[in-house]
Design an enzyme around this catalytic site. Sequence first.
Site, PDB file in Angstrom:
ATOM      1  N   GLU A  16       0.818  -1.214   0.000  1.00  0.00           N
ATOM      2  CA  GLU A  16       0.000   0.000   0.000  1.00  0.00           C
ATOM      3  C   GLU A  16       0.854   1.267   0.000  1.00  0.00           C
ATOM      4  O   GLU A  16       0.400   2.340   0.408  1.00  0.00           O
ATOM      5  CB  GLU A  16      -0.936  -0.031   1.206  1.00  0.00           C
ATOM      6  CG  GLU A  16      -1.895  -1.213   1.179  1.00  0.00           C
ATOM      7  CD  GLU A  16      -2.683  -1.350   2.463  1.00  0.00           C
ATOM      8  OE1 GLU A  16      -3.478  -0.447   2.765  1.00  0.00           O
ATOM      9  OE2 GLU A  16      -2.501  -2.352   3.161  1.00  0.00           O
ATOM     10  N   SER A 185      -6.006  -3.473   2.640  1.00  0.00           N
ATOM     11  CA  SER A 185      -6.423  -2.761   1.439  1.00  0.00           C
ATOM     12  C   SER A 185      -6.978  -3.676   0.354  1.00  0.00           C
ATOM     13  O   SER A 185      -6.933  -3.359  -0.818  1.00  0.00           O
ATOM     14  CB  SER A 185      -5.248  -1.959   0.869  1.00  0.00           C
ATOM     15  OG  SER A 185      -5.647  -0.656   0.561  1.00  0.00           O
ATOM     16  N   TYR A 259      -9.383   2.201  -4.886  1.00  0.00           N
ATOM     17  CA  TYR A 259      -8.393   3.226  -5.197  1.00  0.00           C
ATOM     18  C   TYR A 259      -8.397   3.696  -6.646  1.00  0.00           C
ATOM     19  O   TYR A 259      -7.538   4.477  -7.033  1.00  0.00           O
ATOM     20  CB  TYR A 259      -6.998   2.712  -4.801  1.00  0.00           C
ATOM     21  CG  TYR A 259      -6.900   2.430  -3.329  1.00  0.00           C
ATOM     22  CD1 TYR A 259      -7.120   3.437  -2.394  1.00  0.00           C
ATOM     23  CD2 TYR A 259      -6.622   1.154  -2.848  1.00  0.00           C
ATOM     24  CE1 TYR A 259      -7.054   3.192  -1.044  1.00  0.00           C
ATOM     25  CE2 TYR A 259      -6.554   0.896  -1.489  1.00  0.00           C
ATOM     26  CZ  TYR A 259      -6.763   1.928  -0.590  1.00  0.00           C
ATOM     27  OH  TYR A 259      -6.705   1.673   0.756  1.00  0.00           O
ATOM     28  N   ARG A 298     -11.332   2.366  11.823  1.00  0.00           N
ATOM     29  CA  ARG A 298     -12.480   2.257  10.912  1.00  0.00           C
ATOM     30  C   ARG A 298     -12.803   0.786  10.740  1.00  0.00           C
ATOM     31  O   ARG A 298     -11.898  -0.018  10.494  1.00  0.00           O
ATOM     32  CB  ARG A 298     -12.160   2.878   9.547  1.00  0.00           C
ATOM     33  CG  ARG A 298     -13.394   3.154   8.676  1.00  0.00           C
ATOM     34  CD  ARG A 298     -13.015   3.326   7.228  1.00  0.00           C
ATOM     35  NE  ARG A 298     -12.693   2.042   6.618  1.00  0.00           N
ATOM     36  CZ  ARG A 298     -11.667   1.840   5.785  1.00  0.00           C
ATOM     37  NH1 ARG A 298     -10.837   2.813   5.488  1.00  0.00           N
ATOM     38  NH2 ARG A 298     -11.464   0.636   5.269  1.00  0.00           N
ATOM     39  N   ASP A 300     -15.244  -2.237   8.872  1.00  0.00           N
ATOM     40  CA  ASP A 300     -16.056  -2.542   7.698  1.00  0.00           C
ATOM     41  C   ASP A 300     -17.054  -3.653   8.028  1.00  0.00           C
ATOM     42  O   ASP A 300     -16.724  -4.611   8.751  1.00  0.00           O
ATOM     43  CB  ASP A 300     -15.167  -2.987   6.537  1.00  0.00           C
ATOM     44  CG  ASP A 300     -14.101  -1.942   6.182  1.00  0.00           C
ATOM     45  OD1 ASP A 300     -14.355  -0.743   6.418  1.00  0.00           O
ATOM     46  OD2 ASP A 300     -13.035  -2.331   5.671  1.00  0.00           O
ATOM     47  N   GLU A 312     -13.636  -6.398   9.125  1.00  0.00           N
ATOM     48  CA  GLU A 312     -12.309  -6.139   9.700  1.00  0.00           C
ATOM     49  C   GLU A 312     -12.251  -4.720  10.230  1.00  0.00           C
ATOM     50  O   GLU A 312     -13.070  -3.866   9.863  1.00  0.00           O
ATOM     51  CB  GLU A 312     -11.209  -6.339   8.659  1.00  0.00           C
ATOM     52  CG  GLU A 312     -11.305  -5.412   7.457  1.00  0.00           C
ATOM     53  CD  GLU A 312     -10.249  -5.718   6.411  1.00  0.00           C
ATOM     54  OE1 GLU A 312      -9.259  -4.967   6.370  1.00  0.00           O
ATOM     55  OE2 GLU A 312     -10.419  -6.676   5.642  1.00  0.00           O
ATOM     56  N   ASN A 314      -9.594  -1.418  10.664  1.00  0.00           N
ATOM     57  CA  ASN A 314      -8.354  -0.793  10.168  1.00  0.00           C
ATOM     58  C   ASN A 314      -7.873   0.219  11.198  1.00  0.00           C
ATOM     59  O   ASN A 314      -8.629   1.121  11.578  1.00  0.00           O
ATOM     60  CB  ASN A 314      -8.612  -0.081   8.848  1.00  0.00           C
ATOM     61  CG  ASN A 314      -9.140  -1.005   7.773  1.00  0.00           C
ATOM     62  OD1 ASN A 314      -8.382  -1.619   7.045  1.00  0.00           O
ATOM     63  ND2 ASN A 314     -10.463  -1.129   7.684  1.00  0.00           N
ATOM     64  N   GLY A 318      -7.374   4.874   5.338  1.00  0.00           N
ATOM     65  CA  GLY A 318      -6.997   5.849   4.325  1.00  0.00           C
ATOM     66  C   GLY A 318      -7.335   7.272   4.735  1.00  0.00           C
ATOM     67  O   GLY A 318      -8.356   7.520   5.379  1.00  0.00           O
TER      68      GLY A 318
END
Length: 349
Positions: A16, A185, A259, A298, A300, A312, A314, A318
């Site tokens: 990443e 990612s 992305y 964050r 998901d 998961e 994070n 981002g």
Amino acid sequence: MIQTKIALLFGGISGEHIISIRSSHFIFNTIDRDKYQVCPVYIDQTGKFWIADRKDPVYPDPTGKTETDFLTEFSTTNQITKFTSGAGLLEHGFSAAFLGLHGGPGEDGRIQGFLDTLGIPHTGSGVLASALAMDKYRANLLFQTMGIPVAPFVDLEKGKSDARKIVLNLPFEFPVFIKPTLGGSSVNTGMAKTPEEAMVLVDKIFVSEDRVLIQKLISGTEVSIGVLEKKEGEKRIPFALVPTEIRPKSEFFDFEAKYTKGGSEEITPAPVGESITKKLQEYTLLCHDVLGCKGYSRTDFIISDGVPYVLETNTLPGMTGTSLIPQQAKALGIEMKEVFTWLLSIALS
């Protein structure tokens, strides 16, 4: 006003790398300059540190540039004549490090432990929370203990388990979703409808990774929701943001959908109703807490038949101007300059 000297670490040796460069360009341009002197520190793909310690450092716009082009411009405009090892950070008097890294050693606890050893405080979670969040298998075990719905899953370890035998005898039905247990990612993730398709993905991941997570595919609405913390006195007070619904143009919210411009439609706040929104906020705070996250995170989810299933968490999500947490903060009237001040304030306390 005396500015606190901050190192902004970005780049790194994970897959990443380029995402970190984009995130940190936004971070560099948003941090409150009345409070902080920001020195960008580029970690190239071989792990060398390029430290831009000058009065007015330049962070080139990375748009359309390769990593090589970016490094050339970054080192030239900042008159950096030589790289250093990570220990070179000690020579510059940084009060703290803002972590603009993503994935791999930048997010799994290794850089956090390294900075702890150097005595340099850093933004975001510590070693244990970072490592646990990156390990999707162990994170799922913890989520289950908190009563958060998790789709059935199996972890495969290269050289330890008979992957083919396990795939042929999964305790749940196909289709399944497969991803690196320690990846980030959505790199090398995908769906498999048969054992044969599953083994193709498993073998692909085993080329570069040691562990693979196979999980029963849950279809539904994909959402993501952040947690921020701010200091009140000596306490860190976490609060949930609003969820974002993600509608990928491809079948899944994979690396390309995340992305590539236009790769997905993101709706903030997510139109999932008040009851589901409250449940998502409750669950994301539980995930943040059980992992021991700090500063922000964050998480998901997939909502299926009215049930949010956690995917998961994070710990270094981002941070481009259009990333999910900035979207969610904006929806609540929170400026990212203020958020970055909160993160640095927590790191420095």
